[in-house]
Design an enzyme around this catalytic site. Structure first.
Site, PDB file in Angstrom:
ATOM      1  N   ASP A 149       0.851  -1.187   0.000  1.00 24.21           N
ATOM      2  CA  ASP A 149       0.000   0.000   0.000  1.00 24.21           C
ATOM      3  C   ASP A 149       0.889   1.241   0.000  1.00 24.21           C
ATOM      4  O   ASP A 149       2.122   1.133  -0.002  1.00 24.21           O
ATOM      5  CB  ASP A 149      -0.967  -0.042   1.181  1.00 24.21           C
ATOM      6  CG  ASP A 149      -0.278   0.004   2.537  1.00 24.21           C
ATOM      7  OD1 ASP A 149       0.921   0.341   2.615  1.00 24.21           O
ATOM      8  OD2 ASP A 149      -0.947  -0.297   3.545  1.00 24.21           O
ATOM      9  N   TRP A 190      -8.056 -29.355 -11.048  1.00 23.70           N
ATOM     10  CA  TRP A 190      -9.519 -29.268 -10.952  1.00 23.70           C
ATOM     11  C   TRP A 190     -10.194 -29.667 -12.255  1.00 23.70           C
ATOM     12  O   TRP A 190     -11.256 -30.293 -12.234  1.00 23.70           O
ATOM     13  CB  TRP A 190      -9.961 -27.877 -10.511  1.00 23.70           C
ATOM     14  CG  TRP A 190      -9.454 -27.517  -9.159  1.00 23.70           C
ATOM     15  CD1 TRP A 190      -8.764 -26.394  -8.817  1.00 23.70           C
ATOM     16  CD2 TRP A 190      -9.562 -28.278  -7.948  1.00 23.70           C
ATOM     17  NE1 TRP A 190      -8.437 -26.421  -7.491  1.00 23.70           N
ATOM     18  CE2 TRP A 190      -8.918 -27.573  -6.924  1.00 23.70           C
ATOM     19  CE3 TRP A 190     -10.134 -29.509  -7.630  1.00 23.70           C
ATOM     20  CZ2 TRP A 190      -8.834 -28.028  -5.623  1.00 23.70           C
ATOM     21  CZ3 TRP A 190     -10.046 -29.970  -6.322  1.00 23.70           C
ATOM     22  CH2 TRP A 190      -9.407 -29.229  -5.336  1.00 23.70           C
ATOM     23  N   THR A 201     -12.529 -26.467  -4.404  1.00 18.97           N
ATOM     24  CA  THR A 201     -12.698 -26.411  -2.953  1.00 18.97           C
ATOM     25  C   THR A 201     -12.939 -24.962  -2.534  1.00 18.97           C
ATOM     26  O   THR A 201     -12.043 -24.286  -2.043  1.00 18.97           O
ATOM     27  CB  THR A 201     -11.456 -26.970  -2.210  1.00 18.97           C
ATOM     28  OG1 THR A 201     -10.286 -26.260  -2.649  1.00 18.97           O
ATOM     29  CG2 THR A 201     -11.287 -28.458  -2.461  1.00 18.97           C
ATOM     30  N   PRO A 202     -14.152 -24.466  -2.726  1.00 23.14           N
ATOM     31  CA  PRO A 202     -14.433 -23.080  -2.364  1.00 23.14           C
ATOM     32  C   PRO A 202     -14.335 -22.845  -0.852  1.00 23.14           C
ATOM     33  O   PRO A 202     -14.565 -23.749  -0.046  1.00 23.14           O
ATOM     34  CB  PRO A 202     -15.859 -22.847  -2.867  1.00 23.14           C
ATOM     35  CG  PRO A 202     -16.441 -24.193  -3.075  1.00 23.14           C
ATOM     36  CD  PRO A 202     -15.314 -25.142  -3.305  1.00 23.14           C
ATOM     37  N   ILE A 203     -14.001 -21.617  -0.518  1.00 27.71           N
ATOM     38  CA  ILE A 203     -13.898 -21.189   0.878  1.00 27.71           C
ATOM     39  C   ILE A 203     -15.287 -20.869   1.405  1.00 27.71           C
ATOM     40  O   ILE A 203     -16.072 -20.177   0.759  1.00 27.71           O
ATOM     41  CB  ILE A 203     -12.995 -19.936   0.991  1.00 27.71           C
ATOM     42  CG1 ILE A 203     -11.563 -20.297   0.638  1.00 27.71           C
ATOM     43  CG2 ILE A 203     -13.079 -19.323   2.385  1.00 27.71           C
ATOM     44  CD1 ILE A 203     -10.635 -19.099   0.567  1.00 27.71           C
ATOM     45  N   LYS A 208     -18.259 -32.520   5.737  1.00 27.25           N
ATOM     46  CA  LYS A 208     -18.163 -32.072   4.344  1.00 27.25           C
ATOM     47  C   LYS A 208     -17.266 -30.857   4.201  1.00 27.25           C
ATOM     48  O   LYS A 208     -17.237 -30.232   3.145  1.00 27.25           O
ATOM     49  CB  LYS A 208     -19.554 -31.762   3.794  1.00 27.25           C
ATOM     50  CG  LYS A 208     -20.406 -32.997   3.612  1.00 27.25           C
ATOM     51  CD  LYS A 208     -21.694 -32.660   2.912  1.00 27.25           C
ATOM     52  CE  LYS A 208     -22.519 -33.912   2.686  1.00 27.25           C
ATOM     53  NZ  LYS A 208     -23.775 -33.620   2.011  1.00 27.25           N
TER      54      LYS A 208
END
Length: 139
Positions: A17, A47, A59-61, A90
């Site tokens: 930044d 994937w 594998t989504p968060i 799961k």
């Protein structure tokens, strides 16, 4: 006990930044990349292959958090130690420890699911249990 994988990054000028410190979303980007490197090191296929063979699209968060302890800046060499400390029904948990040398900069956690397209609505996803072979490969 989970395998441990180390992913190394060098902080670039654009990662910082105006104050010259790493802009916090970059840690989440690096942790996400470290997750993929962990899976590749464990022998989990890409994937695209999993989607074609098993219907698993990734594998989504579902939850993410981080504790920011120290800053990093342009030119710093950092490493992220990644493990899976917990498997749930799961979902599962990735732990990420970001270090510069021996200094811990960030402690992060991601809760992820193995996902496939929902069988009744392709615009939705559905959590599925982690394939047992994947769990074994990561432990």
């Amino acid at each position: 006990m989970s395998k441990t994988h180390i992913t190394r990054f060098t902080v670039e000028f654009g990662d910082c930044d105006p104050a010259g410190i790493v802009f916090y979303p970059n840690y989440f980007r690096w942790m996400d990349a470290s997750t993929l490197h962990f899976f590749r090191a464990a022998g989990i296929p890409p994937w695209q292959q999993l989607a074609a063979e098993m219907g698993i699209i990734g594998t989504p968060i579902v939850d993410v958090s981080a504790r920011f302890l120290r800053t990093a800046s342009y030119g710093d060499a950092i490493e992220i130690e990644t493990t899976i400390p917990e498997w749930r029904g799961k979902s599962f948990v990735f732990s990420h420890v970001v270090r510069r040398g021996t200094d811990i900069l960030v402690e992060g956690q991601e809760v992820r699911i193995f996902a496939r397209r929902h069988p009744e609505d392709a615009h939705r996803i559905q959590a599925v249990a982690a394939p047992e072979a994947f769990r074994r490969a990561c432990e």
